[in-house]
Design an enzyme around this catalytic site. Structure first.
Site, PDB file in Angstrom:
ATOM      1  N   THR A  79       3.259  -5.020  -4.655  1.00 54.19           N
ATOM      2  CA  THR A  79       2.494  -4.258  -3.679  1.00 54.19           C
ATOM      3  C   THR A  79       1.781  -3.293  -4.585  1.00 54.19           C
ATOM      4  O   THR A  79       1.966  -3.346  -5.799  1.00 54.19           O
ATOM      5  CB  THR A  79       3.482  -3.538  -2.721  1.00 54.19           C
ATOM      6  OG1 THR A  79       4.014  -4.504  -1.834  1.00 54.19           O
ATOM      7  CG2 THR A  79       2.856  -2.443  -1.889  1.00 54.19           C
TER       8      THR A  79
ATOM      9  N   ASP B 145       8.220  -9.862   6.631  1.00 54.24           N
ATOM     10  CA  ASP B 145       8.824  -8.535   6.846  1.00 54.24           C
ATOM     11  C   ASP B 145       9.427  -8.389   8.243  1.00 54.24           C
ATOM     12  O   ASP B 145      10.113  -7.406   8.523  1.00 54.24           O
ATOM     13  CB  ASP B 145       7.790  -7.425   6.610  1.00 54.24           C
ATOM     14  CG  ASP B 145       7.687  -7.060   5.134  1.00 54.24           C
ATOM     15  OD1 ASP B 145       8.555  -7.487   4.349  1.00 54.24           O
ATOM     16  OD2 ASP B 145       6.741  -6.346   4.770  1.00 54.24           O
TER      17      ASP B 145
ATOM     18  N   SER C 135       7.959  -2.075   7.722  1.00 52.81           N
ATOM     19  CA  SER C 135       7.611  -1.939   6.307  1.00 52.81           C
ATOM     20  C   SER C 135       8.485  -0.891   5.632  1.00 52.81           C
ATOM     21  O   SER C 135       9.052  -0.020   6.304  1.00 52.81           O
ATOM     22  CB  SER C 135       6.141  -1.508   6.204  1.00 52.81           C
ATOM     23  OG  SER C 135       5.801  -1.228   4.872  1.00 52.81           O
TER      24      SER C 135
ATOM     25  N   GLY D 101       9.019  -3.405  -2.367  1.00 49.77           N
ATOM     26  CA  GLY D 101       9.782  -3.880  -1.208  1.00 49.77           C
ATOM     27  C   GLY D 101      10.797  -2.834  -0.786  1.00 49.77           C
ATOM     28  O   GLY D 101      10.483  -1.645  -0.660  1.00 49.77           O
TER      29      GLY D 101
HETATM   30  O1  DON Z   1       5.823  -3.554   3.646  1.00 53.91           O
HETATM   31  C1  DON Z   1       6.767  -3.773   2.921  1.00 53.91           C
HETATM   32  O2  DON Z   1       7.773  -3.101   2.887  1.00 53.91           O
HETATM   33  C2  DON Z   1       6.678  -4.935   1.960  1.00 53.91           C
HETATM   34  N1  DON Z   1       5.777  -5.931   2.474  1.00 53.91           N
HETATM   35  C3  DON Z   1       6.229  -4.415   0.654  1.00 53.91           C
HETATM   36  C4  DON Z   1       6.173  -5.497  -0.363  1.00 53.91           C
HETATM   37  C5  DON Z   1       6.341  -4.997  -1.710  1.00 53.91           C
HETATM   38  O3  DON Z   1       6.447  -3.835  -1.984  1.00 53.91           O
HETATM   39  C6  DON Z   1       6.416  -6.052  -2.715  1.00 53.91           C
HETATM   40  N2  DON Z   1       6.638  -5.523  -4.001  1.00 53.91           N
HETATM   41  N3  DON Z   1       6.203  -4.697  -4.643  1.00 53.91           N
END
Ligand code: DON
Length: 568
Positions: free
Chosen positions: A378, A420, A449, A471
């Site tokens: 992300t 998610d 999220s 994540g």
């Molecule tokens: O919104 C969320 O929590 C996840 N889709 C975030 C994904 C993420 O941070 C992936 N890695 N860095």
């Protein structure tokens, strides 16, 4: 003087033997960047430069944010995006704050059981790979709304640098070349061998990437606003990919998509006011729970990454993530008990059984049994301008390169954000997170999220802008970054670099960064009964701190190509 110190640190880093390569990740070879007239910290040097140039040209922090979001969609395709979503938290120079939710939504045709087989078992990967994993994208609508409300320069000027990068090309960094090579099999599986990013794993550092189709898409957005993405040729290109693979998104989904301005989650930690993201993020609520719980203990006395501080953080995190799994989801669809979760009496009771010398078992807090699969892609960026307007945006395709489906005719990847959602109560998603009814799939609902763009005020003034990818680990990384500055007196660069740990209730283990902990502390935690599991990185942060004299201090994570650029 600074240069000499920097050289010495580099020499220390290169003198490490190759077996200690990963250890070098945690040596602070970067120094905090300081400037008076603006600070931009992002995951990619070219995107940081785009943002800094917008500030130099007289744009405000919000203009720079729009420019960076589009630039990252070009130079950082594993997470930067136009077909993903995200959250923005901002604070204007006059103290007014707010948040923008441009999170993806479940398609109108989505159903509660869409990822289950006839025996009600979750079908592996269906929610995380290919077009069925794609949520209705929000980033383009989000940037247009952000610009409409807070921008000062013309939109065309802000998106142009991204168009130029896509049209004229840019050089791959070593990290990005490697990341593209790592995902070749997935690109082939989700597309075919003619897809742009498939080249049999031969991407090289410095190789030039040119994306004419993406440049054309960005021009359509420049000239037609949201219609350039959600209608016409871009929409047709997306729907073409989606429908040729049994996807369920339709034009009606694109027409219905709207980002939403939301009241941020706000609360106090000592003399700091925390402003963070409300549902559909779990981040703001969980972060405040963690910080309020931390007030009960003397972290500064225990010290950074000491036995006591890691144990106490773990015990707080265990309880907070159990609440997350049960109570949190999109508040437009589910009655999230926000006030109860942040109530002081509730929290002091919730944390009252934490003991300094004894581990709790997660099974005694709530049943469950899950695995974590490592994946951290992300991206977060933080910006402060010369008037101390501030904004933090966390944005994502979810996994690296999202669903891996590349919209060939329009030049971008589709997200895999549907993962998610809780596909089935108690069954973990790709981050090992479990959920329940609160985060079940409903048409047009937003998936829960962990993204936690956050702004701190101290004594009524701007103090910090912070956020991270990762994540489930986003919340705990942001939490530790705040403790690092407030409790342990680190500067912004030290705080983002510092080795981090993570616990999320289930599975009942502490993730720690390999080579990042003192071996004595590691042994002592194990003796207490904590199961310890190494991983390569926890969080990848880009943050800005305002020093007492008003100087802006940028911290850009050494775990990636992250770069802070100051405006002087
Ligand atoms: O919104 C969320 O929590 C996840 N889709 C975030 C994904 C993420 O941070 C992936 N890695 N860095």
């Amino acid at each position: 003087m600074k240069k000499v110190g920097f050289l010495i640190l580099i020499l220390i880093a290169v003198s490490c033997t190759s077996s200690k390569k990963e250890q070098a990740n945690h040596i602070n070879v970067k120094q905090a960047v300081e400037a008076k007239k603006g600070m931009v910290a992002t995951a990619h040097p070219l995107a940081s430069e785009v943002g800094a140039q917008i500030l130099r040209d007289g744009g405000n922090a919000f203009d720079a944010a729009v420019g960076i979001q589009f630039a990252l969609a070009v130079v950082y395709p594993r997470a930067g995006n136009i077909a993903g979503g995200g959250f923005a938290v901002y604070r204007k120079t006059n103290g007014e704050s707010g948040s923008l939710d441009f999170r993806e939504k479940a398609p109108l045709a989505a159903t509660y059981n869409m990822y289950l087989d006839e025996n009600q078992n979750v079908i592996p990967k269906l929610s995380s790979f290919g077009v069925l994993s794609t949520g209705v994208p929000g980033s383009v609508d989000g940037m247009i709304e952000l610009h409409k409300k807070l921008g000062s320069l013309p939109f065309e000027k802000l998106i142009q640098p991204a168009i130029d990068l896509a049209e004229n090309g840019f050089a791959l960094t070593e990290n990005e070349a490697k990341k593209l090579n790592d995902y070749q099999k997935d690109f082939l599986k989700a597309n075919d061998s003619s897809t742009y990013f498939f080249n049999d794993g031969k991407w090289q550092t410095g190789e030039k990437i040119i994306l004419p189709e993406l440049a054309q898409t960005l021009k359509l957005i420049r000239d037609q606003g949201r219609n350039g993405f959600y209608t016409g040729e871009t929409a047709q290109a997306m729907l073409g990919e989606i429908h040729s693979n049994n996807g369920i998104i339709t034009q009606a989904d694109f027409d219905a998509y709207q980002s939403v301005w939301r009241k941020p989650i706000e609360g106090k930690y000592k003399q700091y006011n925390i402003i963070s993201m409300p549902p559909p993020s779990s981040g703001g609520i969980a972060l405040l729970q963690l910080l309020k719980g931390s007030e009960q203990f003397e972290f500064s006395k225990f010290g950074h990454n000491s036995l006591e501080s890691i144990h106490l953080m773990t015990e707080l995190e265990r309880r907070v993530y159990a609440d997350r799994a049960t109570y949190l989801g999109d508040s437009d669809f589910y009655d999230v008990p926000v006030d109860m979760l942040l109530d002081s009496a509730y929290l002091s009771n919730r944390f009252s059984d934490i003991l300094l010398d004894k581990k709790t078992d997660s099974k005694d807090i709530k049943e469950g049994n899950v695995d974590i699969i490592e994946s951290i892609e992300t991206t977060h960026f933080s910006i402060v301008d010369k008037n101390q307007n501030a904004i933090g945006i966390t944005t994502t395709l979810n996994g690296n390169f999202g669903s891996k489906v590349f919209v060939e005719n329009a030049g971008f990847f589709l997200n895999n954000e549907m993962d998610d959602f809780s596909a089935k109560p108690g069954i973990p998603n790709q981050f090992g997170l479990v959920g329940a009814e609160a985060n079940a799939i409903v048409p047009e609902k937003r998936m829960l999220s962990s993204m936690t763009p956050t702004i701190l005020e101290k004594d009524g003034n701007l103090f910090m802008v912070v956020g991270s990818p990762g994540g489930a680990t986003i919340i705990t990384a942001v939490y530790q970054n705040i403790l690092n500055v407030v409790e342990y007196g680190m500067d912004m660069q030290q705080a983002v670099n510092a080795s981090k740990t993570h616990h999320q209730w289930l599975p009942d283990l502490i993730l720690y960064e390999k080579y990042g902990l003192d071996s004595l502390v590691l042994n002592q935690l194990q003796e207490m009964g904590h199961k310890m599991e190494p991983r390569s990185a926890i969080g990848k942060m880009d943050a800005v701190l305002v020093l007492p004299n008003g100087t802006l201090q940028g911290g850009a994570d050494t775990r990636g190509d992250d770069t802070a650029v100051g405006v002087h």
